[in-house]
Scaffold this motif. Structure first.
Motif, short mmCIF file in Angstrom:
data_model
loop_
_atom_site.label_atom_id
_atom_site.label_comp_id
_atom_site.label_asym_id
_atom_site.label_seq_id
_atom_site.Cartn_x
_atom_site.Cartn_y
_atom_site.Cartn_z
N ASP A 1 -14.92 25.75 -6.92
CA ASP A 1 -14.16 24.51 -7.07
C ASP A 1 -15.04 23.29 -7.31
O ASP A 1 -14.53 22.21 -7.62
CB ASP A 1 -13.28 24.26 -5.84
N LEU A 2 -16.36 23.44 -7.15
CA LEU A 2 -17.23 22.32 -7.48
C LEU A 2 -17.13 22.04 -8.98
O LEU A 2 -17.17 22.96 -9.79
CB LEU A 2 -18.68 22.64 -7.10
N PRO A 3 -16.98 20.78 -9.38
CA PRO A 3 -16.66 20.47 -10.78
C PRO A 3 -17.63 21.06 -11.80
O PRO A 3 -17.19 21.59 -12.82
CB PRO A 3 -16.68 18.94 -10.81
N HIS A 4 -18.94 20.97 -11.56
CA HIS A 4 -19.87 21.47 -12.57
C HIS A 4 -19.89 22.99 -12.59
O HIS A 4 -20.06 23.60 -13.66
CB HIS A 4 -21.28 20.91 -12.33
N VAL A 5 -19.73 23.62 -11.45
CA VAL A 5 -19.62 25.08 -11.41
C VAL A 5 -18.39 25.53 -12.19
O VAL A 5 -18.45 26.48 -12.99
CB VAL A 5 -19.57 25.59 -9.96
#
Length: 246
Positions: A68-72
């Protein structure tokens, strides 16, 4: 020791193929070539940096899954765009973040530095030994015949990427498969590495400012790994290409 002009010339001739930008027009890369590194095993400084990165990851992941981390999440979508399954082949940032709970790997001080910077800035970051390079780096969509030297089950093998797979390569073959998934043996960093290439990969929502901050942090930390460290830098993007040396 390589002349700084030689480092810049290597980066000036690096390129990203247009079909890669067709997949992700928001893709940007910063390439950092470094010479004069003094190799060595993990030490107190690299240990402290890794612990800082682990603490940063725990804070970022508090109550949320890694994906859920944006860059991931952006990189998971990029992998899907050329047919890779992100659940099976995780981008290098996601792979590192998933290891922070049990502890990031302690390899050597050079690898420790770039792994820690990757986690601290949440950006995929690869490191290659330039002594093993043949020609200049480029990011392309593979034909499927390019050689990739790796290991499987402890045995040295030569594999080939899938047709259309996004790969970093040089004149000798693939240096990193699936954009930033797995690096090859020929150019891997070791405890004897004195000259290296680092590649920082960014997609939206990572901003240009955040990417530059990550590159500056990496360059600053690498400069402490020897009295005569020299660097050259180049940024590559779809709309325009710029470079800066230092």
């Amino acid at each position: 020791m390589r002349d700084p002009a030689m480092l810049q010339d290597l980066l000036d001739n690096a390129w990203v193929d247009a079909p890669v930008f067709s997949l992700r027009p928001d893709y940007r890369a910063v390439l950092l070539a470094v010479d004069g590194l003094v190799p060595g095993p993990s030490d107190e400084d690299s240990e402290a940096l890794l612990q800082m990165a682990e603490a940063s990851a725990r804070k970022a992941l508090d109550g949320r899954p890694v994906e859920d981390l944006p860059h991931v999440a952006a990189w998971r979508e990029a992998y899907k765009s050329f047919g890779a399954k992100p659940q099976r082949t995780r981008n290098s940032l996601e792979a590192l973040l998933r290891r922070t709970a049990s502890g990031l790997p302690r390899v050597n001080r050079l690898t420790d530095v770039y792994n820690a910077v990757s986690v601290l800035h949440q950006v995929p970051l690869g490191g290659e030994d330039l002594a093993g390079y043949i020609g200049v780096p480029r990011l392309v969509r593979a034909t499927g015949v390019e050689p990739f030297d790796t290991t499987a089950g402890g045995t040295e093998v030569v594999e080939h990427p899938e047709p259309g797979e996004v790969v970093w390569c040089d004149d000798g073959g693939v240096t990193c498969r699936r954009w930033n998934w797995r690096q090859g043996r020929r150019t891997q960093l070791g405890e004897d590495t004195t000259t290296a290439l680092f590649i920082l990969d960014a997609l939206q929502p990572m901003t240009d400012e955040a990417l530059a901050a990550a590159a500056n942090d990496l360059a600053g930390r690498l400069s402490r790994l020897g009295p005569d460290v020299r660097t050259a830098r180049r940024r590559i993007a779809a709309a325009a290409t710029s470079q800066e040396g230092n």
